[in-house]
Design a protein around this motif. Structure first.
Motif, PDB file in Angstrom:
ATOM      1  N   LEU A 195       0.841  -1.206   0.000  1.00 11.40           N
ATOM      2  CA  LEU A 195       0.000   0.000   0.000  1.00 11.40           C
ATOM      3  C   LEU A 195       0.876   1.257   0.000  1.00 11.40           C
ATOM      4  O   LEU A 195       0.610   2.217  -0.733  1.00 11.40           O
ATOM      5  CB  LEU A 195      -0.933  -0.010   1.220  1.00 11.40           C
ATOM      6  CG  LEU A 195      -1.790   1.243   1.436  1.00 11.40           C
ATOM      7  CD1 LEU A 195      -2.718   1.488   0.252  1.00 11.40           C
ATOM      8  CD2 LEU A 195      -2.620   1.124   2.719  1.00 11.40           C
ATOM      9  N   LEU A 196       1.940   1.246   0.817  1.00 14.04           N
ATOM     10  CA  LEU A 196       2.838   2.403   0.853  1.00 14.04           C
ATOM     11  C   LEU A 196       3.465   2.644  -0.512  1.00 14.04           C
ATOM     12  O   LEU A 196       3.526   3.774  -0.985  1.00 14.04           O
ATOM     13  CB  LEU A 196       3.943   2.175   1.892  1.00 14.04           C
ATOM     14  CG  LEU A 196       3.520   2.331   3.344  1.00 14.04           C
ATOM     15  CD1 LEU A 196       4.654   1.926   4.275  1.00 14.04           C
ATOM     16  CD2 LEU A 196       3.110   3.772   3.619  1.00 14.04           C
ATOM     17  N   CYS A 197       3.898   1.553  -1.139  1.00 14.30           N
ATOM     18  CA  CYS A 197       4.507   1.663  -2.464  1.00 14.30           C
ATOM     19  C   CYS A 197       3.511   2.291  -3.441  1.00 14.30           C
ATOM     20  O   CYS A 197       3.843   3.228  -4.183  1.00 14.30           O
ATOM     21  CB  CYS A 197       4.928   0.269  -2.926  1.00 14.30           C
ATOM     22  SG  CYS A 197       5.863   0.270  -4.442  1.00 14.30           S
ATOM     23  N   LEU A 204       0.876   4.169  -2.743  1.00 19.78           N
ATOM     24  CA  LEU A 204       0.588   5.570  -2.392  1.00 19.78           C
ATOM     25  C   LEU A 204       1.741   6.493  -2.782  1.00 19.78           C
ATOM     26  O   LEU A 204       1.520   7.633  -3.207  1.00 19.78           O
ATOM     27  CB  LEU A 204       0.311   5.699  -0.888  1.00 19.78           C
ATOM     28  CG  LEU A 204      -1.058   5.204  -0.398  1.00 19.78           C
ATOM     29  CD1 LEU A 204      -1.110   5.212   1.125  1.00 19.78           C
ATOM     30  CD2 LEU A 204      -2.186   6.063  -0.966  1.00 19.78           C
ATOM     31  N   ILE A 205       2.978   5.994  -2.658  1.00 13.26           N
ATOM     32  CA  ILE A 205       4.133   6.811  -3.041  1.00 13.26           C
ATOM     33  C   ILE A 205       4.087   7.102  -4.542  1.00 13.26           C
ATOM     34  O   ILE A 205       4.205   8.247  -4.974  1.00 13.26           O
ATOM     35  CB  ILE A 205       5.464   6.091  -2.701  1.00 13.26           C
ATOM     36  CG1 ILE A 205       5.680   6.041  -1.194  1.00 13.26           C
ATOM     37  CG2 ILE A 205       6.648   6.788  -3.369  1.00 13.26           C
ATOM     38  CD1 ILE A 205       6.883   5.225  -0.777  1.00 13.26           C
ATOM     39  N   ALA A 213       5.255  12.142   0.094  1.00 12.49           N
ATOM     40  CA  ALA A 213       5.205  10.741  -0.334  1.00 12.49           C
ATOM     41  C   ALA A 213       6.024   9.848   0.589  1.00 12.49           C
ATOM     42  O   ALA A 213       5.633   8.722   0.905  1.00 12.49           O
ATOM     43  CB  ALA A 213       5.704  10.616  -1.779  1.00 12.49           C
ATOM     44  N   THR A 214       7.174  10.354   1.055  1.00 10.33           N
ATOM     45  CA  THR A 214       8.015   9.520   1.913  1.00 10.33           C
ATOM     46  C   THR A 214       7.634   9.665   3.385  1.00 10.33           C
ATOM     47  O   THR A 214       8.026   8.845   4.204  1.00 10.33           O
ATOM     48  CB  THR A 214       9.501   9.897   1.748  1.00 10.33           C
ATOM     49  OG1 THR A 214       9.642  11.307   1.980  1.00 10.33           O
ATOM     50  CG2 THR A 214      10.000   9.567   0.366  1.00 10.33           C
ATOM     51  N   ILE A 261       4.540   9.579   4.656  1.00  9.91           N
ATOM     52  CA  ILE A 261       3.468   8.659   5.049  1.00  9.91           C
ATOM     53  C   ILE A 261       4.059   7.302   5.455  1.00  9.91           C
ATOM     54  O   ILE A 261       3.532   6.620   6.324  1.00  9.91           O
ATOM     55  CB  ILE A 261       2.416   8.556   3.917  1.00  9.91           C
ATOM     56  CG1 ILE A 261       1.136   7.919   4.445  1.00  9.91           C
ATOM     57  CG2 ILE A 261       2.920   7.821   2.726  1.00  9.91           C
ATOM     58  CD1 ILE A 261      -0.043   8.140   3.547  1.00  9.91           C
ATOM     59  N   VAL A 262       5.191   6.968   4.851  1.00 10.05           N
ATOM     60  CA  VAL A 262       5.884   5.726   5.226  1.00 10.05           C
ATOM     61  C   VAL A 262       6.251   5.749   6.707  1.00 10.05           C
ATOM     62  O   VAL A 262       6.078   4.763   7.429  1.00 10.05           O
ATOM     63  CB  VAL A 262       7.170   5.550   4.387  1.00 10.05           C
ATOM     64  CG1 VAL A 262       7.975   4.350   4.868  1.00 10.05           C
ATOM     65  CG2 VAL A 262       6.832   5.408   2.916  1.00 10.05           C
ATOM     66  N   PHE A 307       3.442   4.908   9.110  1.00  6.88           N
ATOM     67  CA  PHE A 307       3.044   3.498   9.131  1.00  6.88           C
ATOM     68  C   PHE A 307       4.114   2.628   9.787  1.00  6.88           C
ATOM     69  O   PHE A 307       3.824   1.600  10.358  1.00  6.88           O
ATOM     70  CB  PHE A 307       2.833   2.998   7.698  1.00  6.88           C
ATOM     71  CG  PHE A 307       1.505   3.361   7.098  1.00  6.88           C
ATOM     72  CD1 PHE A 307       0.924   4.584   7.347  1.00  6.88           C
ATOM     73  CD2 PHE A 307       0.840   2.463   6.270  1.00  6.88           C
ATOM     74  CE1 PHE A 307      -0.298   4.918   6.788  1.00  6.88           C
ATOM     75  CE2 PHE A 307      -0.384   2.789   5.699  1.00  6.88           C
ATOM     76  CZ  PHE A 307      -0.953   4.019   5.952  1.00  6.88           C
ATOM     77  N   MET A 329      12.424  -3.082  -1.661  1.00  4.67           N
ATOM     78  CA  MET A 329      11.431  -2.241  -2.327  1.00  4.67           C
ATOM     79  C   MET A 329      11.718  -0.755  -2.077  1.00  4.67           C
ATOM     80  O   MET A 329      11.782   0.042  -3.011  1.00  4.67           O
ATOM     81  CB  MET A 329      10.034  -2.583  -1.823  1.00  4.67           C
ATOM     82  CG  MET A 329       8.956  -1.695  -2.400  1.00  4.67           C
ATOM     83  SD  MET A 329       7.424  -1.743  -1.463  1.00  4.67           S
ATOM     84  CE  MET A 329       7.717  -0.526  -0.191  1.00  4.67           C
ATOM     85  N   PHE A 330      11.933  -0.394  -0.805  1.00  2.00           N
ATOM     86  CA  PHE A 330      12.186   1.015  -0.489  1.00  2.00           C
ATOM     87  C   PHE A 330      13.452   1.515  -1.174  1.00  2.00           C
ATOM     88  O   PHE A 330      13.500   2.646  -1.673  1.00  2.00           O
ATOM     89  CB  PHE A 330      12.305   1.223   1.022  1.00  2.00           C
ATOM     90  CG  PHE A 330      10.979   1.263   1.725  1.00  2.00           C
ATOM     91  CD1 PHE A 330      10.003   2.165   1.327  1.00  2.00           C
ATOM     92  CD2 PHE A 330      10.702   0.419   2.786  1.00  2.00           C
ATOM     93  CE1 PHE A 330       8.784   2.225   1.969  1.00  2.00           C
ATOM     94  CE2 PHE A 330       9.475   0.461   3.432  1.00  2.00           C
ATOM     95  CZ  PHE A 330       8.515   1.360   3.026  1.00  2.00           C
ATOM     96  N   VAL A 334      12.606   2.011  -4.923  1.00  2.00           N
ATOM     97  CA  VAL A 334      11.661   3.110  -5.133  1.00  2.00           C
ATOM     98  C   VAL A 334      12.321   4.456  -4.805  1.00  2.00           C
ATOM     99  O   VAL A 334      12.180   5.425  -5.553  1.00  2.00           O
ATOM    100  CB  VAL A 334      10.392   2.903  -4.276  1.00  2.00           C
ATOM    101  CG1 VAL A 334       9.484   4.117  -4.342  1.00  2.00           C
ATOM    102  CG2 VAL A 334       9.633   1.676  -4.745  1.00  2.00           C
ATOM    103  N   LEU A 371      12.930   7.713  -7.065  1.00  2.89           N
ATOM    104  CA  LEU A 371      12.409   9.023  -6.680  1.00  2.89           C
ATOM    105  C   LEU A 371      13.518  10.063  -6.643  1.00  2.89           C
ATOM    106  O   LEU A 371      13.348  11.188  -7.115  1.00  2.89           O
ATOM    107  CB  LEU A 371      11.808   8.974  -5.271  1.00  2.89           C
ATOM    108  CG  LEU A 371      10.442   8.374  -5.079  1.00  2.89           C
ATOM    109  CD1 LEU A 371       9.922   8.737  -3.699  1.00  2.89           C
ATOM    110  CD2 LEU A 371       9.514   8.891  -6.136  1.00  2.89           C
TER     111      LEU A 371
END
Lengths: 344, 460
Positions: free
Chosen positions: A94-96, A98-99, B67-68, B70-71, B74, B413-414, B417, B421
């Motif tokens: 979900l985070l991926c 939303l980003i 965008a970063t 909100i990570v 969570f 993943m991070f 991504v 970015l």
């Protein structure tokens, strides 16, 4: 502030619900716009109109999720901890999503190359689709119940989250957001593009109703703790009636050209759906399936009364101000989208 | 690797990447208020052009920040579930307050700042700019309060035992004004001002080097340098106060920052050095006298707790903390020197002829970014092995149900991504810089044009 004998746990159950309802109504049309982005808008200019329809507001809309998450953390830390760690991979996905959704809106039109725009168009669409689907799947699991152990920890697995009921809720959410987004877009567009977007509304309403009927049947048949709430308090059915009337009103308003009322009906329907979800699951925040005694509720998973009181004071000061300026900002950006040099 | 190492790596990576952006939003936000305020006051269209250009840069940094960000919200729950249960009653309320008071304000009025130029009048637009800047500062307040509570917990009591133990608020304001929150907040905010200010200075210097957009560059440099100079001096003052607070409240961290082993008076400060944790010694260039005692307590004879008096299992990684801290302090002094030099050159009108200085100013943008990162790393690594100082160990705060392979997946993943970015962000920022300020922005349009006559001459 002293709130006396007020049942703060129930108040916060409702307030967290209000925040998430705000999120699905507001970001729902942003995500719905994203879901339709590749299909309903073909030319570059049309896609820019789509992006700019939500351009000034999507960011503030997403804050409802951030604040809802923060409120959940503060009011029900055990729920926040169990759900977020338990649904680990789902939340990471979900985070991926939303980003990509967020930066695609911001980056897409800042460079002219078609390849660049195609990449971010897809990011926007799949980010929005993925977010909608995953939000629905998460809600489906919460409604259905998930395995919880005696420590209050999630005892299931990632594949277990992808069970049919949750997937159905995911698809229903995508259909709902797409319908909501299409109505919002009709409100913000004009001419040929508006006529084209308008043709999407009825199929999306039908798709949503089909999903919703299936989901309701599945709930009645397989999710007894939710139906129990309605058996206990039959007036809750008024909510169902409200949702049905609100949905039925949408094509009527659209055909009369009163898009704003169609949009309000759609918002009302979503609020009603969230209310049904709330009263159906109360007081459970995480229903433990198959061992209900391990469930996390608004009472056994909450913060101290002191914190709930402090937080309520904060919410009572903050939320009216937030609502006042949010409405003003929507008012400033009312009307059809006009592309200019500040546009995306 | 263990789940603890992986979870810490992931948090460090995601927060460090995120923290490249909010300081820019805070610093640029303040500068936008100054620039737009000057435009309203002087009606000089150059300030309108500047406001437009820097708003676009602001939008770019803000988008990646959101965008970063909100990570981060969570991630407490996903990777630190036990910690979240333990601190939720305290920490969660600060986070929720941040959403209500800061994020809504910031992102709501951002719409008017970015897209409202032709829709609202100049005063209302200026008001929106002020609200965005205020929101950015509010967001710093609540998250630094929450983090400071982890450094110096106050206003709470512990309830329950074992698995069910948690901290509950007893006094909300004591929690907010815990012993370290205000000094750390001040230091964080002025560090953020530097990030924004030096970015403006850097881009301005680039244009002056390339002899492009010179009026724009000169005016931007002036405002940027004014804030750089102020903020770099304030960084020293607030940093000194913050360090003195660490000496009182977190002696283990303070000893690690300076590689100080033996408790006693006349403690020394190292300019550079290397800490050998095995032999419990620190080698390097030390200043004479009791500088450390004086910095901490205003008295060279005041005793400073050494690491030997801290139980081994309560010591942070000493050399790492030492190096991070000294990197931050070194850059901090360099920024003050650079700000003074550049201001002097600007005043004597020699700035544009000194290519060496201009080049230094171009790369100056990295200074506050590296120092902000190093400072936060020193603060967080120096708190180890605690996640909440003296209450909960980092190793106890993990999510019980999240396995190493899941964290590996999310970390990969991070990484992918965020690399994407970052590349896209740098590409767009570079394109914006190469494109430069828009000539058409010298004549305001729409509602903004009302009541504005073109002024004569530039501001310089």
């Amino acid at each position: 502030m002293n709130f006396g004998a007020l049942d703060l746990n129930t108040v916060w159950f409702a307030l967290v619900g209000v925040l998430f309802t705000g999120y699905v109504i507001l970001d729902g049309f942003d995500l719905g716009t994203g879901v339709l982005h590749l299909f309903a808008a073909r030319r570059d200019e049309e896609r820019r109109v789509f992006l700019n329809a939500i351009g000034p507001v999507w960011d503030g809309n997403e804050v409802w999720l951030v604040t809802g998450g923060g409120a959940l953390f503060a009011a029900f830390p055990a729920v926040y901890a169990t759900v977020f760690s338990g649904f680990y991979l789902a939340f990471m996905a979900l985070l991926c999503a939303l980003i990509f959704r967020a930066v695609a809106i911001e980056f897409r039109s800042k460079h002219h190359s078609p390849r660049w725009r195609r990449f971010w168009d897809r990011s926007f669409a799949f980010g929005s689709l993925g977010s909608s689907l995953l939000i629905g799947i998460a809600m489906g699991n919460i409604a259905w119940g998930v395995p919880v152990d005696a420590r209050g920890e999630f005892a299931g697995s990632f594949p277990g989250l992808l069970q049919p009921y949750a997937l159905l809720m995911g698809v229903t959410t995508v259909a709902l957001f797409a319908m909501h987004g299409a109505i919002y877009l009709v409100l913000k567009t004009e001419g040929e593009l508006q006529a084209h977007v308008r043709t999407w509304i009825n199929p999306l309403i039908i798709a949503f109703i089909l999903c919703y009927v299936l989901l309701t049947l599945a709930t009645l048949l397989y999710v007894p703790h939710v139906t129990e709430a309605f058996r206990r308090e039959p007036w809750f059915f008024a909510l169902v009636v409200l949702v049905v009337l609100a949905i039925a009103n949408i094509p009527r308003e659209v055909s009369r050209g009163r898009e704003f009322f169609a949009f309000l009906s759609s918002c009302a329907a979503m609020a009603g759906l969230m209310a049904i979800f709330g009263v159906g699951t109360y007081p459970y925040l995480v229903y433990s399936h198959p061992l209900p005694e391990h469930s996390l509720t608004a009472f056994n998973a909450a913060s101290s009364p002191k914190t709930l009181g402090v937080m309520l004071t904060i919410a009572l000061i903050g939320l009216p101000v937030v609502l006042a300026y949010s409405v003003s900002i929507y008012w400033i950006f009312r009307g059809k989208v006009r592309l200019d040099k500040t546009s995306y | 690797m263990s789940t603890e190492v992986l979870a810490r790596l992931q948090f460090a990576f995601t927060i460090s990447f995120h923290y490249l952006y909010p300081p820019l939003s805070i610093g640029l936000g303040l500068l936008l208020v100054a620039i737009e305020g000057l435009w309203l006051k002087t009606k000089n269209p150059l300030y309108h052009q500047m406001a437009r250009f820097w708003t676009k840069v602001f939008a770019l940094t803000f988008a990646v920040g959101v965008a970063t960000g909100i990570v981060m919200e969570f991630e407490f729950g996903t990777n630190w579930a036990t910690y979240s249960r333990y601190v939720g009653d305290v920490f969660g309320s600060a986070l929720a307050a941040e959403g209500i008071f800061a994020f809504f304000l910031e992102s709501g009025f951002l719409a008017v700042l970015l897209f409202g130029w032709d829709k609202v009048g100049p005063k209302l637009h200026f008001f929106a700019t002020c609200m965005v800047a205020l929101g950015a500062h509010f967001s710093a307040i609540w998250i630094v309060v929450a983090n400071s509570w982890m450094q110096t917990p106050a206003g709470f009591h512990l309830v329950g035992e074992g698995l069910h133990a948690r901290a509950e608020i007893t006094d909300f304001w004591a929690m907010v004004f815990n012993p370290s929150s205000m000094t750390r907040l001040a230091h964080t905010v002025v560090g953020a001002w530097q990030a924004g200010a030096w970015l403006v200075v850097s881009i301005g210097a680039w244009y002056l080097l390339k002899k492009q957009h010179r009026d724009f560059a000169r005016a931007s440099m002036k405002i940027g340098l004014a804030l750089s100079l102020t903020a770099s001096v304030l960084t020293l003052v607030t940093g000194d106060r913050s360090a003195a607070g660490v000496a009182r409240n977190q002696p283990a961290k303070f000893a690690a920052l300076e590689g100080h082993w033996e408790t006693g008076p006349h403690a020394r400060v190292h300019v550079v050095g290397w800490v050998d944790a095995k032999t419990e010694t620190t080698h390097g260039l030390a200043l004479p006298g009791g500088m450390l005692s004086w910095l901490a307590y205003g008295d060279t004879a005041a005793p400073v707790t050494g690491l030997r008096d801290i139980p081994r299992d309560e010591r942070p990684p000493v050399n790492f903390t030492f190096q991070l801290f000294h990197l931050m302090v070194g850059i901090g002094f360099a920024m003050i020197a650079l700000a003074l030099w550049a201001s002097w050159a600007l005043w004597r009108r020699t700035l544009e002829n000194s290519r060496a200085l201009l080049w230094l100013l171009v790369i100056s943008v990295l200074g506050p970014q590296i120092a902000n990162q190093a400072g936060w790393w020193a603060a967080e690594v120096g708190r180890q092995p605690w996640i909440v100082y003296k209450l909960l160990r980092t190793s106890q705060g993990l999510s019980a149900v999240v396995h190493a392979n899941q964290i590996v997946a999310s970390l990969v993943m991070f990484t992918l991504v965020y690399l994407l970015l970052f590349a896209a962000f740098i590409f767009l920022l570079n394109e914006k810089i190469q494109h430069g300020p828009d000539e058409t922005d010298l004549s305001p349009t729409g509602k903004l044009a009302l009541g504005f006559k073109p002024a004569k001459g530039g501001p310089a």
